[in-house]
Design a protein around this motif. Structure first.
Motif: not given
Length: 143
Positions: A33-43
């Motif tokens: 998992a990418a530790p900096g990848r935001a969710d679909d809302e940008g969190t």
């Protein structure tokens, strides 16, 4: 890694953060998992862990490469991880972020918003404000 797989891992990561399961966070990060990848809302994951005072998860994310000064843009989850932790008086989380190099004088909203110290004082969270001051945060004076 395929985008579909990365999205699935990201959902698992956010699920583990939501329930405060550091072991599951560690496993999902190990799985890629990418530790900096935001969710679909940008969190961002780091913001989610910081706002909830999950210091152990914050340390895992930072060790895995999450970036301290990435602003979260999720609905109701806007801002910087350090400001989020300071706002809610999560002293252990603030300590973890500072230990990884967070700037105690950073301003949210791309440099135009509040500092962590302003958030801590607004709480009011005097222990968090004291920690930030010890780390070099300076009070802003009205000019």
């Amino acid at each position: 890694m395929k985008q579909r797989q990365q999205k699935k891992l990201s959902r698992r990561l956010f699920g583990a953060i939501a329930v405060g399961d550091a072991g599951a966070v560690k496993a999902v990060l190990r799985a890629g998992a990418a530790p900096g990848r935001a969710d679909d809302e940008g969190t961002t994951p780091l913001y989610a862990a910081s706002v909830n005072g999950q210091a152990a998860i914050v340390r895992l994310l930072l060790s895995a490469g999450a970036v301290l000064d990435t602003e979260s843009s999720g609905i109701g989850a806007e801002g910087l991880p350090l400001c989020a932790a300071a706002c809610w008086g999560h002293t252990d989380t603030v300590r973890a972020l500072l230990a990884h190099g967070a700037d105690p004088n950073v301003r949210e909203d791309h440099g135009t918003g509040r500092t962590p110290l302003e958030w801590a004082n607004n709480g009011p969270h005097p222990a968090t404000a004291a920690l930030l001051t010890e780390a070099g945060a300076t009070a802003v004076t009205a000019g």
